[in-house]
Design an enzyme around this catalytic site. Structure first.
Site, mmCIF file in Angstrom:
data_model
loop_
_atom_site.group_PDB
_atom_site.id
_atom_site.type_symbol
_atom_site.label_atom_id
_atom_site.label_comp_id
_atom_site.label_asym_id
_atom_site.label_seq_id
_atom_site.Cartn_x
_atom_site.Cartn_y
_atom_site.Cartn_z
ATOM 1 N N GLY B 51 0.862 -1.167 0.000
ATOM 2 C CA GLY B 51 0.000 0.000 0.000
ATOM 3 C C GLY B 51 0.896 1.213 0.000
ATOM 4 O O GLY B 51 2.105 1.088 0.097
ATOM 5 N N CYS B 52 0.305 2.367 -0.071
ATOM 6 C CA CYS B 52 1.125 3.579 -0.086
ATOM 7 C C CYS B 52 1.737 3.800 1.289
ATOM 8 O O CYS B 52 2.800 4.350 1.434
ATOM 9 C CB CYS B 52 0.273 4.767 -0.507
ATOM 10 S SG CYS B 52 1.078 6.350 -0.309
#
Lengths: 404, 140
Positions: B51-52
């Site tokens: 994920g970011c």
């Protein structure tokens, strides 16, 4: 001196509650909020001026064209560029860099080198990687020290006759470091390399003088300088802009078109294909005028005060670790607390109505350099206050209590 | 074993006891701390959902006709949410997992955890769990 409460009154968005708390907006590095005059300028354009520019003979078209071109003049003056045609409107800082990097694809040979710094955000890395990939040139990285300052000795030794472009940011978004761009440019010019300065973060925080810097290219972002999104500007020296091939084809950028051959318009239109963000362009002028009315010196002095106060107060928290401690720094504080993951901290601060940025700030190589997953970043604007710094400090303490 | 729907209802009831977000978050943090860690051998690049904001490792195994999940994350809040997902899906039949709805995250007042930018791999996490289940299902 600044009257911060008067400034705050001009920002409608700041006067709201988030999760039951008065909003503390400390994500200005990502985008700044907009003063009422900028919002009004956008509305006024659509209500009174909306028309396509550079094309019509009618009243509205002329009006919109005049306003848009007046904005170009404001940007020129703000950057202290010699010529109006050296200012190209783009949809943002990223497009400005892409325009230049894309142009260099045609100018780079396989033996050439492009230098970027270790503290660039993705927008000033990936376009150059792409340019290198298609031209066969190599991308080299200027290293930094543990404080987050560029290693100027290493930079000098990387420069050679093969260096064609140096691309560096003026202020690092992830670390707050203010880079010695004037010196960087001087050294690059001794090696006959062109320099692009990414000014995404410097726009709202410092004076920009492309002539004094002798920058070949300088990019700014509208929405980080209290203006609208979708507008930015590229300054390029005339000789360089003439050398670069057009970035996109379409209307406006042509002189003549036939199926046999097209000739391109002169600067700046050569790089401005299609209908631009007219409202954004016009409102950008309002934003720059607004900022200059306050006075950049006042802004810088006040933001420095906030930076010092926040650094001093945050430092009192046990386990506080600042990432990026350059001696010359803008009002950006990146930090970690103990082993707490930045995402967890950010989630809890958000619940307390405090907006910070967490993660790698689109600068993954910077995080790799420090061997961390990301940071919590508080970045300040002219409308922030010491009370808000206090709220941040309390919030960090509260989150720390919950998470450890 | 309780069905996916029953487990989700249990979780909703459990969270209903808390009035304040802070208590809910503290509960999530506790769940994160108590999540059995994934075996190191399974903490591989292949099992990583990026994920970011944070990283999530997810491993799935088939035991008889049930799918067993283990997971971990470097962020404790994410880990807490994963603990809820593991509790919901682990030990269930592949087909039930594929068909399950996961709106309970929303219902327990952690809607923000589902929004794409905050998802932090959570949406991808549910998707990945379902993909594993689907793969096991098609083996039958």
């Amino acid at each position: 001196m600044l009257n911060v409460s008067k400034i705050r009154q001009q920002f409608p968005i700041l006067h709201q509650e988030v999760n039951g708390y008065p909003l503390v907006y400390l994500d200005n590095g990502a985008t700044t909020q907009k003063p009422k005059v900028v919002i009004d300028a956008i509305q006024r354009y659509y209500e009174m001026q909306n028309s396509n520019i550079h094309r019509g003979v009618h009243y509205l078209s002329q009006l919109a064209t005049d306003e848009y071109e007046a904005s170009r003049e404001t940007v020129r003056k703000h950057l202290n560029a010699d010529h109006l045609h050296e200012i190209i409107f783009t949809k943002g800082n990223t497009e400005a860099i892409n325009l230049v990097a894309n142009g260099f694809r045609a100018l780079l040979a396989s033996t050439d080198e492009v230098l970027v710094s270790a503290m660039e955000h993705h927008s000033n890395i990936v376009p150059w990687q792409m340019a290198c990939e298609s031209s066969g040139a190599s991308l080299k990285v200027i290293p930094m020290n543990s404080k987050g300052e560029l290693d100027m000795k290493a930079y000098e030794s990387l420069l050679s006759n093969n260096t064609k472009v140096v691309a560096v940011n003026h202020i690092s978004n992830a670390l707050g470091t203010i880079n010695p761009v004037k010196e960087i440019i001087q050294l690059a010019h001794q090696a006959s390399a062109a320099v692009l300065v990414d000014g995404a973060q410097s726009g709202p925080h410092s004076h920009i003088d492309v002539k004094d810097l002798d920058a070949d290219f300088y990019c700014i972002s509208g929405h980080k300088i209290y203006g609208p999104t979708g507008i930015g500007a590229l300054y390029g020296k005339e000789e360089w802009l003439n050398k670069l091939p057009p970035y996109q084809g379409g209307g406006e950028m042509i002189a003549t078109v036939s199926f046999k051959e097209t000739t391109y318009a002169t600067l700046p239109h050569k790089f401005e294909a299609g209908t631009p963000n007219i409202a954004g362009g016009i409102a950008l002028k309002t934003a720059i005028d607004w900022l200059n009315d306050i006075g950049l010196d006042n802004v810088m002095a006040y933001e420095n005060e906030l930076l010092e106060y926040a650094t001093q107060e945050l430092a009192k928290i046990e386990g506080m670790r600042f990432i990026g401690t350059a001696s010359n720094k803008a009002a950006v504080i990146s930090f970690l607390v103990g082993d707490i993951h930045p995402y967890d901290m950010g989630m809890i601060l958000d619940k307390l109505g405090i907006a910070v940025r967490t993660g790698h700030h689109c600068a993954q190589p910077v995080m790799d350099e420090f061997c961390i997953p990301g940071t919590i970043r508080a970045s300040f604007a002219v409308y922030n206050t010491k009370e808000e710094v206090d709220r941040l400090v309390e919030g960090v303490k509260k989150a720390q209590q919950m998470l450890s | 074993m309780a069905s996916i729907k029953e487990i989700q209802q249990d979780i909703i009831d459990e969270f209903d006891m808390f009035d304040e977000w802070m208590e809910k978050y503290e509960h999530i943090i506790d769940l994160g701390k108590s999540l059995p860690l994934i075996e190191d051998a399974h903490k591989t690049e292949d099992n990583l959902i990026k994920g970011c904001q944070s990283r999530v490792w997810l491993h799935a195994n088939k035991e008889d006709d049930k799918v067993v999940y283990t997971a971990d994350s470097d962020a404790i809040m994410t880990k807490g949410i994963i603990a809820l997902l593991v509790r919901t899906f682990s030990g269930q039949k592949a087909q039930d997992i594929v068909e399950a709805d996961t709106d309970f995250i929303n219902q327990i007042g952690l809607k923000e955890q589902l929004s794409p930018t905050r998802a932090n791999g959570l949406v991808s996490m549910v998707k990945q769990m379902k993909l594993y289940a689907l793969a096991f299902q098609s083996q039958n």
